[in-house]
Design a protein around this motif. Sequence first.
Motif, short mmCIF file in Angstrom:
data_model
loop_
_atom_site.label_atom_id
_atom_site.label_comp_id
_atom_site.label_asym_id
_atom_site.label_seq_id
_atom_site.Cartn_x
_atom_site.Cartn_y
_atom_site.Cartn_z
N ASN A 298 0.84 -1.19 0.00
CA ASN A 298 0.00 0.00 0.00
C ASN A 298 0.88 1.25 0.00
O ASN A 298 1.75 1.40 0.86
CB ASN A 298 -0.91 0.02 1.24
N LEU A 299 0.65 2.13 -0.96
CA LEU A 299 1.36 3.40 -1.02
C LEU A 299 0.55 4.44 -0.26
O LEU A 299 -0.57 4.76 -0.64
CB LEU A 299 1.55 3.84 -2.48
N LEU A 301 0.37 8.31 0.89
CA LEU A 301 0.89 9.62 0.53
C LEU A 301 0.27 10.69 1.41
O LEU A 301 -0.94 10.64 1.70
CB LEU A 301 0.58 9.95 -0.94
N PRO A 306 5.43 10.16 0.05
CA PRO A 306 5.17 8.88 0.71
C PRO A 306 5.64 8.90 2.16
O PRO A 306 6.61 9.58 2.51
CB PRO A 306 5.98 7.88 -0.12
N TYR A 308 6.60 6.01 5.21
CA TYR A 308 6.88 4.58 5.31
C TYR A 308 6.31 3.94 6.58
O TYR A 308 6.01 2.75 6.57
CB TYR A 308 8.40 4.34 5.24
N GLY A 341 3.99 2.42 -8.00
CA GLY A 341 4.99 2.03 -7.01
C GLY A 341 4.53 1.00 -6.01
O GLY A 341 5.36 0.43 -5.30
N ARG A 342 3.21 0.75 -5.93
CA ARG A 342 2.68 -0.30 -5.07
C ARG A 342 1.59 -1.06 -5.83
O ARG A 342 0.90 -0.48 -6.67
CB ARG A 342 2.11 0.26 -3.77
N THR A 346 -3.40 2.67 -3.35
CA THR A 346 -2.81 3.98 -3.11
C THR A 346 -3.75 4.75 -2.19
O THR A 346 -4.95 4.86 -2.48
CB THR A 346 -2.61 4.76 -4.41
N GLN A 644 5.85 -2.86 -8.45
CA GLN A 644 6.42 -2.42 -7.18
C GLN A 644 7.88 -2.82 -7.12
O GLN A 644 8.23 -3.99 -7.26
CB GLN A 644 5.65 -3.05 -6.01
#
Length: 906
Positions: A298-299, A301, A306, A308, A341-342, A346, A644
């Motif tokens: 899961n991204l 934002l 992002p 972490y 990216g994931r 998102t 990813q």
Amino acid sequence: MKKALLLVYSLFILFPCLAIGEQEISIGHKGMTFIEFTNDLNEKYQIKIFFDKTWIENIRLKKSYSNENITDILTDIFAGTQLRFIAKDNLIVLTKYENIKQEFSLQEKVANTTKEVEYVEENKDISNLQEQEYKIHEIGTALGKKKVKLFGEVSHFESSQPLKGVEIYLLNLTKGVTSDKNGYFELDLPPGFYTLHFKFMGLKSSSRKINLRGDGRIDIQLISETQTINEIRVLAKDDKVKRTSMGLEYIQAKDIESLPSALGEPDIIKSTTMLPGVESAGEGSIGFNVRGGSADQNLILIDNAPIYYPAHFFGFFSAFNNDMIQDASLYKSSIPVQFGGRISSTYDIHSNNQIDNKINGKVGISPITTKAFLNVPLLKNKLSIMNSFRFTYSDWIVDKIDSKELVDSKANFYDLHGKINYKPNPNNQFELSYYNSKDEFQLHSDTIYNFNNFVSSLNWRHRFSEKLKMNNSGYFTSFSYDMSATEIANNAFKLTHRVNEGGFKAFLNYEKDLYTNIDMGTELKYYNISPGDMKPYSESSVVSKNNLPEESGLESALFVGIKHEFIGSITAEAGIRYSLYGNMGKREELTYLDGITSRYNILDTLSTSAGLNNIYHGPEYRISINYALNPSTSIKASYNRTRQYIHLLSNTTSISPTDTWKLSDKYLKPQIGDQVSLGFYKNIFNSTMEFSAETYYKKVQNAKDYKDGAQLFLNKYAENEVLNAEGKNYGLELFLRKNKGRFNAMVSYTYSRSYLKSKDKTGEFAVSDGDWYKAPYDKPHNIKAFFSFKLSRRFIFSTNLVYHTGRPATYPIAKYRLQGIPIIYYSERNEYRLPNYFRTDISLLVEGNLKKNKAYHTSWTFGLYNLTARNNAYSVYFRSEDSFVVGYKLSIFGNAIPTISYNIEF
């Protein structure tokens, strides 16, 4: 002079004539005075100009003009001066005033700049606002167009916040639109007289009578139904039937304030676990699983940057103070092309971007935390700064957790979240966001854990025109942790881990017309990871130094997408995102016999080149279609592919601050997800309720799992422990929501399965003989319900219920002796399950008195988390005791947890 101007303004209303914007004029010569110019203009074309003579004494024409528009001629003449002009029909008024607001159609021109005069409601007098419903507002300048554009923004009268989802419609034409997340709307209409209606749940409906002559703007403010208290809803108004995207859940921060929470504080992260298809990774954990995916897929934002580890206090608190948050969108499928990216979801969170005209703030106090929020305007309507600060005094709550592992433990944290909003003009807005946090805890030992978050982003939104808009963003985010033990000198050590990410995104949105919308842009990300650095803490320590080499990677992407509404009832979105990734810099890589990544098959160690290596790339497709059966019913289908390139190495099912992030390399392949979805959506009972059913199937390439007994701690060659497995997820999500009236409710049922399969059938990487086995986050049945009762204007009672199947587990099933040595035999991986999970929470929100004029507003929130005091299992583990294998169940909360908080808002 002012009296003369007022007289001319009256003439604008009483004596309308032909629009001068349609005439082409030939006039003037080099050196002509402005007085001579105006005389010629009046004599030849019957156009009169009103002005103060002192303003134009030194103005002379620099050239002659042939077949040009008068507004263009005047703009050229006044270039480099402070003069402006207002033109209507055959009358022109010169002015030096900065802002002249008119309720009739005017066009204002400044040197080299043209804009339609805006009708903007900024007067905070309610009576004045109500008068606007009875006036006829002249919009635009007649230029003979068959269709013109009407646009504007809708905001809340009391808070000045933009309103998303406001219905703007014309009864006679059965035509309308809804405002976007910035409150913006636009309509293409033929010139004429219209009555424009504005409708939004919880606010008083309003209308405006307009004479639409040309392109123009009208900004509207809506007031609450009652001036004392806003209606609290479960979730933001969001019409799933009309939108094209599937799997999208939109949340406003104010809508979760009445949701019961574990420790009494609204949580924008944990609120997602009340949505269909989203499961909590564990009691108190910040991680969540979306449609059978792992938590690191899961991204998350915050203002395009992002984060972490978005949590505090073992995951019980969200990283963000809810007072700073404006809204959030969770994309479970149909992920927009600008995000990548994931492979699971998102979660796009936005902090407040409204520039208020007065200082406002909020203070909240609970037995565990204190928080404060302050918003200060520095330049009226242009510049403001807001900050929130939280800290905890929570050691006492650790003592209440029923776990021997937490005896003599302590925990505390603080965070600072701020934002600077700057809007120099209507076409530009700059937003600088920053976030910093620090956590420290100690768990029944001398080992102290610290972890830190730093997130910053700079966003620039620019509007080239009403059709073309740009959003550029740059960001830097850093997450780090360290562990240290110092009491025993011989074993004293310090371990650190850090992950940094910086990036830039340029995003363009082009609205070709009412039916076609195009998105395009590019994105660049740079990763730098320090996997682990173990050092002896003192000279007398016998701990060996172990410093894993840093990793760097570069990820880039180009994307383009188009949304089109076809004639009839079909709306479609299609897009492609092409991403490219590679490792950067020199690095050591092992070679293996027959390509099998095992510590027993190592052949040699090689060094890579200094440039970009281990390059991966490929397309990511995004397609969705919405077919409207009727205005209240639709069917949708979607497909999307995601990639990813960064992964979390962890032996736990939830995200821990001491897990290790790892970049894709030669052996750890990027994860690739392909998801197909189909859905049915229905608004019922006059749109007071909505029902949806979505089913999905997702296939994952290179999913990450681990071999039995994997050693991930400070492992330089993690590929020896990690499986590049295959994954498949499928499920059904049923959702029913009532979002109007004094009683609100949300009920969902999710059936979800998640499986993994190792590519090896034999050897140390073989799992279940190469067959499919249940993933650690496979929870087939999940039921959630939330109910909110508005008992009165001051009292709101809420309750929620959560039930789901226990997560998979591996149990010992036999014990035998081999040459006198006791051996425990375990079941196949994840063959058994933890006990099913059940929890009920309640809360009562009590507003202060409802006096209209007072310096501040107060409220109390009382809650009870885990009302039935159920001992839900977080994990089950086994020990050998006196020749027996004894199982233990760990519960995070074994009792009902009362909460109370007091808030002051001003």
